[in-house]
Scaffold this active site. Structure first.
Site, PDB file in Angstrom:
ATOM      1  N   CYS A 134       0.812  -1.226   0.000  1.00  0.00           N
ATOM      2  CA  CYS A 134       0.000   0.000   0.000  1.00  0.00           C
ATOM      3  C   CYS A 134       0.845   1.275   0.000  1.00  0.00           C
ATOM      4  O   CYS A 134       0.342   2.359  -0.302  1.00  0.00           O
ATOM      5  CB  CYS A 134      -0.929   0.005   1.210  1.00  0.00           C
ATOM      6  SG  CYS A 134      -1.999  -1.417   1.274  1.00  0.00           S
ATOM      7  N   HIS A 276      -3.238   7.310   3.195  1.00  0.00           N
ATOM      8  CA  HIS A 276      -3.644   6.027   2.614  1.00  0.00           C
ATOM      9  C   HIS A 276      -5.006   5.660   3.198  1.00  0.00           C
ATOM     10  O   HIS A 276      -5.248   5.827   4.391  1.00  0.00           O
ATOM     11  CB  HIS A 276      -2.596   4.956   2.952  1.00  0.00           C
ATOM     12  CG  HIS A 276      -3.056   3.575   2.616  1.00  0.00           C
ATOM     13  ND1 HIS A 276      -3.606   3.254   1.401  1.00  0.00           N
ATOM     14  CD2 HIS A 276      -3.062   2.423   3.352  1.00  0.00           C
ATOM     15  CE1 HIS A 276      -3.921   1.973   1.385  1.00  0.00           C
ATOM     16  NE2 HIS A 276      -3.608   1.452   2.562  1.00  0.00           N
ATOM     17  N   ASN A 306     -10.156  -0.078   0.282  1.00  0.00           N
ATOM     18  CA  ASN A 306      -8.690   0.023   0.299  1.00  0.00           C
ATOM     19  C   ASN A 306      -8.157  -0.428  -1.067  1.00  0.00           C
ATOM     20  O   ASN A 306      -8.238  -1.611  -1.404  1.00  0.00           O
ATOM     21  CB  ASN A 306      -8.148  -0.869   1.427  1.00  0.00           C
ATOM     22  CG  ASN A 306      -6.633  -0.815   1.545  1.00  0.00           C
ATOM     23  OD1 ASN A 306      -5.950  -0.281   0.676  1.00  0.00           O
ATOM     24  ND2 ASN A 306      -6.107  -1.384   2.616  1.00  0.00           N
TER      25      ASN A 306
END
Ligand code: UT7
Length: 349
Positions: A134, A276, A306
């Site tokens: 990520c 994020h 996500n």
């Protein structure tokens, strides 16, 4: 060498050094693409033992986009790349290097970046992938920054792309409600001059001691794909959510504070925080630690879930298109992901 030639040589070297130190890295184009298919919390209620209420209150997510069966990571990446190039009419021949940030590549090799290169027709550009889960976008941004500041390359196409849905165990409610697919691209350019806009700093970190908190074991050289590894579901993503949550809050808070202190800024100087998007509660906890108001944070997790390395550039692209970023704004991006990896980028727009 005559003394005149020597003086010219020394001055030229000095001039090159000064130019280099004044070289800034600017984002000159952004674009994103999410697949058409939307998977809502209600849809997930029909697949696993979950509820719209649980997902919304525990994560802040309402829906996510899922790639069609024929779409690969490179297909999403190419669409986002074209949009980023069109954003500022950037000719693809200008691109010196293509970086693709992904944890879900088309295949182990060739790199997904090579497929992107062949499709957008930039024969002379070098292309490779960056794997930092990520945090991939911030890691790739940092790599691009070094190449541009050193003078090695001038124009970088950075594409984050993820088809997370292909690595999800759709019977595991702990993970299948969390992730979505998409791609987002950024074009960066080296410019000279003593203005202050562009990337101010990037800071990136890794800690492999926590590799077992988020991983996808199967298919690599440790657990090659075979009947046994597939029966044991090793080809699916696994996550220890609770432990990750705590470290994510701590590390994203620390790396944000570091970016500010390193450059002599206060949190009140920030115009927009782009974190994020892994969990709205993580974002809220980081915001509380930093004491930054909600209106200065860009959050779109409810629409996309996500999306791993895509979440920050997707949010950046949306923030720009919604007019949330103006010239001169100070933007702070903070990422966290498997590895573990984490990092920040501070940008003057
Ligand atoms: O992208 C970077 C890496 N990702 C992250 O950093 C994610 C970090 N972690 C998280 O976001 C959160 O830990 C999760 C969203 C993954 C989980 O939320 P949580 O509040 O930490 O829940 P939990 O794991 O403590 O589980 C609480 C309960 C459990 O039930 P019991 O054991 O208390 O009866 C779970 O089985 O919630 C249950 N649960 C669910 N219930 C309904 C877990 N997933 C679900 C679900 N629907 N989808």
């Amino acid at each position: 060498m005559s003394s005149v030639a020597y003086l010219v040589f020394v001055h030229y070297g000095f001039y090159k050094l000064v130019i280099k130190s004044m070289r800034r890295v600017k984002i000159i184009g952004t674009g994103s693409y999410v697949p058409e298919k939307v998977l809502t919390n209600r849809d997930l209620e029909k697949i696993v033992d979950t509820s719209d209420e649980w997902i919304r209150t525990r994560t802040g997510m309402s829906e996510r986009h899922i790639a069609s069966e024929k779409d690969k990571a490179s297909d999403l990446a190419i669409k986002a790349a074209h949009r980023a190039l069109k954003d500022n009419n950037i000719p693809s021949e200008d691109i010196d290097i293509i970086l693709v940030a992904t944890a879900t590549p088309d295949m182990f090799f060739p790199s997904t970046a090579c497929f992107v290169q062949s499709s957008i027709g930039t024969k002379r550009s070098v292309a490779f992938d960056i794997s930092a889960a990520c945090s991939g976008y911030i890691f790739a941004l940092s790599v691009a920054e070094q190449y541009i500041k050193s003078g090695k390359y001038t124009t970088v196409l950075l594409v984050s792309t993820e088809v997370c849905s292909r690595y999800i165990d759709w019977t595991d409610r702990n993970t299948c409600v969390l992730f979505g697919d998409g791609a987002a691209a950024t074009v960066l350019k080296g410019v000279n001059g003593n203005r202050k806009d562009g990337i101010i700093s990037t800071h990136i970190y890794s800690d492999g001691r926590y590799a077992d908190l988020l991983y996808m074991r199967g298919g690599g050289s440790s657990y090659p794909l075979n009947h046994e590894s597939i029966d044991n579901k090793l080809h699916f993503l696994k996550m220890k959510g609770n432990a990750l949550f705590k470290i994510a809050v701590k590390n994203m808070t620390e790396v944000a504070r570091e970016a500010l202190a390193f450059n002599g800024y206060k949190i009140s100087d920030i115009d927009l925080l782009i974190p994020h998007q892994a969990n709205k509660r993580i974002i809220d906890a980081v915001a509380k630690n930093l004491d930054i108001p909600q209106e200065k944070i860009f959050i779109n997790i409810e629409k996309y879930g996500n999306t791993s390395a895509v979440s920050i550039p997707l949010a950046l692209d949306e923030a720009l298109k919604e007019g949330r970023i103006e010239k001169g704004d100070l933007i702070l991006m903070v990422a966290f992901g498997g590895g573990l990896t984490w990092g920040s980028a501070l940008i003057k727009w």
